[in-house]
Design a protein around this motif. Structure first.
Motif, PDB file in Angstrom:
ATOM      1  N   TYR A   6       6.445   2.004   3.292  1.00  0.00           N
ATOM      2  CA  TYR A   6       6.644   3.207   3.764  1.00  0.00           C
ATOM      3  C   TYR A   6       5.804   3.140   5.121  1.00  0.00           C
ATOM      4  N   SER A   7       6.216   3.341   6.118  1.00  0.00           N
ATOM      5  CA  SER A   7       5.466   3.374   7.746  1.00  0.00           C
ATOM      6  C   SER A   7       5.705   4.399   8.395  1.00  0.00           C
ATOM      7  N   ILE A   8       4.204   4.796   8.952  1.00  0.00           N
ATOM      8  CA  ILE A   8       4.304   5.934   9.916  1.00  0.00           C
ATOM      9  C   ILE A   8       3.846   5.641  11.109  1.00  0.00           C
ATOM     10  N   VAL A   9       4.887   5.320  12.244  1.00  0.00           N
ATOM     11  CA  VAL A   9       4.347   4.863  13.453  1.00  0.00           C
ATOM     12  C   VAL A   9       4.046   5.891  14.423  1.00  0.00           C
ATOM     13  N   ILE A  10       3.018   5.868  14.950  1.00  0.00           N
ATOM     14  CA  ILE A  10       2.532   6.838  15.694  1.00  0.00           C
ATOM     15  C   ILE A  10       2.207   6.620  17.154  1.00  0.00           C
ATOM     16  N   TYR A  49      -3.555   0.988  16.811  1.00  0.00           N
ATOM     17  CA  TYR A  49      -4.498   1.352  15.512  1.00  0.00           C
ATOM     18  C   TYR A  49      -3.288   1.174  14.402  1.00  0.00           C
ATOM     19  N   SER A  50      -3.832   0.475  12.995  1.00  0.00           N
ATOM     20  CA  SER A  50      -3.113   0.316  12.042  1.00  0.00           C
ATOM     21  C   SER A  50      -3.515   0.501  10.646  1.00  0.00           C
ATOM     22  N   ILE A  51      -2.927   0.775   9.744  1.00  0.00           N
ATOM     23  CA  ILE A  51      -3.558   0.756   8.371  1.00  0.00           C
ATOM     24  C   ILE A  51      -2.280   0.901   7.293  1.00  0.00           C
ATOM     25  N   THR A  52      -2.485   0.003   6.163  1.00  0.00           N
ATOM     26  CA  THR A  52      -1.644   0.134   5.198  1.00  0.00           C
ATOM     27  C   THR A  52      -2.219   0.846   3.933  1.00  0.00           C
ATOM     28  N   LEU A  53      -1.555   1.954   3.232  1.00  0.00           N
ATOM     29  CA  LEU A  53      -2.409   2.515   2.254  1.00  0.00           C
ATOM     30  C   LEU A  53      -1.372   2.520   1.013  1.00  0.00           C
ATOM     31  N   ASP A  54      -2.045   2.262  -0.327  1.00  0.00           N
ATOM     32  CA  ASP A  54      -1.220   2.134  -1.504  1.00  0.00           C
ATOM     33  C   ASP A  54      -0.259   3.390  -1.685  1.00  0.00           C
ATOM     34  N   ARG A  55      -1.094   4.496  -1.437  1.00  0.00           N
ATOM     35  CA  ARG A  55      -0.463   5.658  -1.850  1.00  0.00           C
ATOM     36  C   ARG A  55      -1.178   6.843  -1.157  1.00  0.00           C
ATOM     37  N   LEU A  56      -0.302   8.016  -0.486  1.00  0.00           N
ATOM     38  CA  LEU A  56      -0.641   8.854   0.102  1.00  0.00           C
ATOM     39  C   LEU A  56      -0.048  10.238  -0.349  1.00  0.00           C
ATOM     40  N   ASP A  57      -0.831  11.052  -0.816  1.00  0.00           N
ATOM     41  CA  ASP A  57      -0.253  12.308  -1.490  1.00  0.00           C
ATOM     42  C   ASP A  57      -1.281  13.482  -1.444  1.00  0.00           C
ATOM     43  N   ALA A  94       1.915  15.132   2.621  1.00  0.00           N
ATOM     44  CA  ALA A  94       2.605  13.890   2.187  1.00  0.00           C
ATOM     45  C   ALA A  94       2.952  14.099   0.546  1.00  0.00           C
ATOM     46  N   GLU A  95       4.266  13.785   0.340  1.00  0.00           N
ATOM     47  CA  GLU A  95       4.676  13.996  -1.105  1.00  0.00           C
ATOM     48  C   GLU A  95       4.917  12.690  -1.886  1.00  0.00           C
ATOM     49  N   ALA A  96       3.552  12.177  -2.481  1.00  0.00           N
ATOM     50  CA  ALA A  96       3.743  10.911  -3.247  1.00  0.00           C
ATOM     51  C   ALA A  96       4.205   9.854  -2.727  1.00  0.00           C
ATOM     52  N   LEU A  97       3.638   9.551  -1.366  1.00  0.00           N
ATOM     53  CA  LEU A  97       4.094   8.325  -0.709  1.00  0.00           C
ATOM     54  C   LEU A  97       3.489   6.999  -1.077  1.00  0.00           C
ATOM     55  N   THR A  98       3.924   5.966  -1.341  1.00  0.00           N
ATOM     56  CA  THR A  98       3.297   4.749  -1.420  1.00  0.00           C
ATOM     57  C   THR A  98       3.483   3.811  -0.486  1.00  0.00           C
ATOM     58  N   TYR A  99       2.521   3.046  -0.442  1.00  0.00           N
ATOM     59  CA  TYR A  99       2.752   1.640   0.660  1.00  0.00           C
ATOM     60  C   TYR A  99       3.034   2.158   2.077  1.00  0.00           C
ATOM     61  N   VAL A 100       2.151   3.136   2.491  1.00  0.00           N
ATOM     62  CA  VAL A 100       2.140   3.650   3.828  1.00  0.00           C
ATOM     63  C   VAL A 100       1.413   2.921   4.842  1.00  0.00           C
ATOM     64  N   THR A 101       2.224   2.216   5.966  1.00  0.00           N
ATOM     65  CA  THR A 101       1.520   1.930   6.900  1.00  0.00           C
ATOM     66  C   THR A 101       1.429   2.853   8.362  1.00  0.00           C
ATOM     67  N   ILE A 102       0.437   3.142   8.648  1.00  0.00           N
ATOM     68  CA  ILE A 102       0.142   4.000   9.657  1.00  0.00           C
ATOM     69  C   ILE A 102      -0.265   3.219  10.935  1.00  0.00           C
ATOM     70  N   THR A 122       9.049   5.649   7.729  1.00  0.00           N
ATOM     71  CA  THR A 122      10.259   4.975   6.695  1.00  0.00           C
ATOM     72  C   THR A 122       9.870   4.544   5.387  1.00  0.00           C
ATOM     73  N   THR A 123      10.653   4.805   4.255  1.00  0.00           N
ATOM     74  CA  THR A 123      10.294   4.578   3.271  1.00  0.00           C
ATOM     75  C   THR A 123      10.835   3.449   2.507  1.00  0.00           C
ATOM     76  N   ALA A 124      10.413   3.128   1.203  1.00  0.00           N
ATOM     77  CA  ALA A 124      11.292   2.171   0.511  1.00  0.00           C
ATOM     78  C   ALA A 124      10.560   2.594  -1.193  1.00  0.00           C
ATOM     79  N   ASP A 125      11.426   2.041  -2.039  1.00  0.00           N
ATOM     80  CA  ASP A 125      10.783   2.346  -3.340  1.00  0.00           C
ATOM     81  C   ASP A 125      10.039   1.245  -3.878  1.00  0.00           C
ATOM     82  N   ALA A 126       9.173   1.368  -4.989  1.00  0.00           N
ATOM     83  CA  ALA A 126       8.237   0.347  -5.447  1.00  0.00           C
ATOM     84  C   ALA A 126       8.882  -0.921  -5.631  1.00  0.00           C
ATOM     85  N   ALA A 127       9.901  -0.766  -6.766  1.00  0.00           N
ATOM     86  CA  ALA A 127      10.794  -1.900  -7.062  1.00  0.00           C
ATOM     87  C   ALA A 127      11.199  -3.091  -5.966  1.00  0.00           C
TER      88      ALA A 127
END
Length: 613
Positions: A6-10, A49-57, A94-102, A122-127
């Motif tokens: 999942y990425s958030i591009v600001i 600036y950038s960061i990747t988070l495992d989970r954002l909820d 945010a609703e249970a987003l995982t692997y979020v890159t900001i 942008t998003t993708a599933d854990a699998a």
């Protein structure tokens, strides 16, 4: 290629700023009480600036430590989208987003305030983060009495061992080599099965963000071809820098050398509450069960003398616990660090005063005899399993052996002894030298084994067993290691991608093992095994010619104490010419007479029975 994060591009304005104007920026929200915490600080490269988070909820903003620079927007992010964000805007949801890159380019206006920006998600599933080469174990954990996810299970600070209620399904994921071993998919996303899950372990639980777990299934299953049970462990091997080969090698050797029961494990990738947790090892837990430790089952708090002699599983532990006996180790050799002998009861879990007395007497006797270099210790301990267990621990140079996670079991009745088995937790394997005995280099102490190595009886059996094992059973382990490394190589890369940079629970530097170069790890393990077995052959004897398996030790077992016999019955005396075997069972006594055959005598408690032929 599909983006697996999942990425958030600001993207911010286009005005220049000076390096001195770039503040530290954080993702701050309800999930961390709006604090500016180090694990949520963005990295900066120039003005990017950038960061990747495992989970954002939950609700969040992107802001500096003093909130002078921050962004928000009155939107809810649940999937792919883009939206306008403003300085001092409303909270983003945010609703249970995982692997979020900001990531964003911070550019300030003439007044020093950030300009409005567009945030893209942008998003993708854990699998999609898994390797695609191994089965996937999906686990969902819920808050008590609800269907809301309980993400405490995902916290790097999870420290308790309380069970969480949840559900699971196991997708074999087209893994042919495990299918050939009898593995099957279990349940499905549409029809999950109940389970309970909790954190397990001691050091491995509190020291790493990637935690091991204990599973209790709602019904017995043969998970990935392992023995059918409700009870399994999900081991993380977060500190195994030998290609996850420490347990695999130890368990493989234990099975080859013929210990009574050695657990087995299978690799699996794990997703919990939609969060990819990396490569784990589904492992048979130590249990009194027919296909595991096959001994008589003994209840907690037993006060029945006819039952109290077994069966037991205990651990030589390295932690002070309330469910243990403790005494100073005794030794008949000098120059070694003496360990504290802590005997922790595993099964049953709660002891009566009678059970505590029995265990205390048994291990006091073993400790005393060992301290005197007395060969009568083999009246209490099975010499063959003691030798075989030691050979395995020495081959893998396991410096924590006999200090912690060292298990013994005893079955019920007369004639029984303590057996060193099953092997467990080879977490310090390969830490010892390849040109020396591990107990000469253990920083912890190695209970009893230096004293036993001073016994001629132990060493004679050791040399015979060593030459038999190496000449007939050892060959093939290098092929097993090579095959295993190939099976898990891609998943090890995915695991590294998942945990690279993950901080410890105390916030210190990341230390989850990097096994992405599985070929290098494989070669390193094989070299250590070759070097160690070559050195041991010089000490214990060569094995160029096949040697027969030694006969089992025939040392008689120590008799049970009077208080651990059925109904408190003592030995029965017979005339010399009629002497024969006396049997005890749960009902009373059976006596075999040389002429009249087996007689059964029912004994009334607290009375005397006279037997007349």
């Amino acid at each position: 290629m599909k983006n697996f994060l999942y990425s958030i591009v600001i993207l911010l304005g286009a005005l220049a700023t000076h390096a001195a104007d770039y503040p530290d920026m954080y993702v701050r929200g309800t999930f961390n009480n709006w604090n500016a915490e180090s694990q949520y600080r963005l990295n900066r490269n120039g003005d990017l600036y950038s960061i990747t988070l495992d989970r954002l909820d939950g609700e969040f903003k992107v802001g500096s430590a003093d909130w002078t620079v921050n962004y928000g927007a009155a939107v809810t992010v649940a999937g792919d989208c883009s939206f306008e964000a403003y300085s001092y805007g409303q909270n983003i949801k945010a609703e249970a987003l995982t692997y979020v890159t900001i990531s964003y380019r911070l550019i300030l206006g003439d007044d020093g305030k950030p300009l409005p920006t567009t945030i893209a998600v942008t998003t993708a599933d854990a699998a999609s983060l898994t390797s695609g080469t191994l089965p996937i174990l999906y686990i969902n954990v819920y808050r008590a009495g609800t269907t809301e996810p309980d993400d405490e299970i995902l916290s790097r600070n999870l420290s308790h061992k309380n069970y969480f209620d949840g559900e699971y399904w196991l997708d074999l994921n087209g893994c042919e080599w495990l299918a050939d071993e009898g593995a099957e998919s279990i349940g499905s996303a549409e029809s999950p099965l109940p389970l309970q899950i909790k954190a397990r372990g001691n050091y491995t639980r509190t020291a790493f963000a990637k935690k091991p777990f204990k599973l209790k299934l709602g019904a017995k299953q043969s998970m990935l071809g392992l023995s059918k049970s409700k009870h399994f462990a999900l081991l993380a091997h977060a500190d195994d820098k030998f290609g996850y080969m420490r347990n695999f090698t130890g368990f493989n050797l234990g099975r080859r050398i013929g210990l009574p029961w050695t657990p087995w494990q299978q690799p699996v990738e794990v997703v919990i509450n939609g969060d990819y947790r990396g490569l784990y090892f589904l492992t048979e837990s130590i249990r009194v069960e027919t296909d595991r430790v096959n001994i008589a089952e003994l209840d907690d708090m037993c006060e029945d003398a006819s039952l109290v002699s077994g069966g037991y599983i205990v651990e030589l532990d390295n932690y002070n616990e309330t469910n243990q006996i403790s005494m100073d180790e005794k030794s008949c050799v000098s120059g070694y660090k003496l360990d504290r002998l802590r005997v922790t009861w595993d099964t049953p879990e709660e002891y009566s005063s009678l059970q505590t007395r029995f265990i205390t007497d048994q291990f006091s006797a073993i400790n005393d005899l060992t301290g005197n270099c007395d060969s009568d210790v083999w009246q209490y301990v099975d010499a063959d399993d003691a030798v075989r267990y030691y050979i395995v621990e020495e081959i893998i140079s396991h410096t924590e052996a006999y200090h912690g996670s060292t298990y013994l079991f005893r079955d019920r009745g007369e004639g029984q002894k303590w057996h060193f088995s099953p092997l467990w937790d080879c977490g310090n394997a390969f830490n010892g030298p390849t040109d020396g005995y591990f107990y000469d280099h253990s920083p912890f102490g190695s209970t009893w084994i230096p004293s036993w190595r001073a016994q001629e009886q132990f060493n004679s059996r050791l040399y015979d067993t060593w030459q038999w094992f190496m000449s007939t059973c050892y060959d093939g382990i290098e092929n097993d290691i090579t095959d295993y490394a190939g099976h898990i190589a891609a998943a090890a890369v995915a695991d590294r991608r998942r945990w690279n940079g993950a901080a410890r629970p105390d916030g210190s530097n990341a230390d989850v093992a990097d096994n992405s170069d599985m070929e290098a790890a494989r070669l390193r393990v094989i070299k250590r095994l070759r070097d160690k077995t070559t050195w041991l052959a010089d000490k214990w004897g060569s094995y160029a010619t096949a040697v027969a398996e030694p006969n089992r030790d025939t040392t008689p077992a120590a008799p049970l104490p009077d208080y651990a016999r059925p109904s408190g019955i003592s030995d029965i005396s017979h005339p010399a010419e009629d002497s024969s075997v006396t049997y005890f069972n749960l009902q009373g006594i059976e006596v075999t007479h040389p002429v009249k055959g087996r007689l059964y005598i029912r004994h009334t408690p607290h009375s005397t029975t006279k037997i007349i032929y």
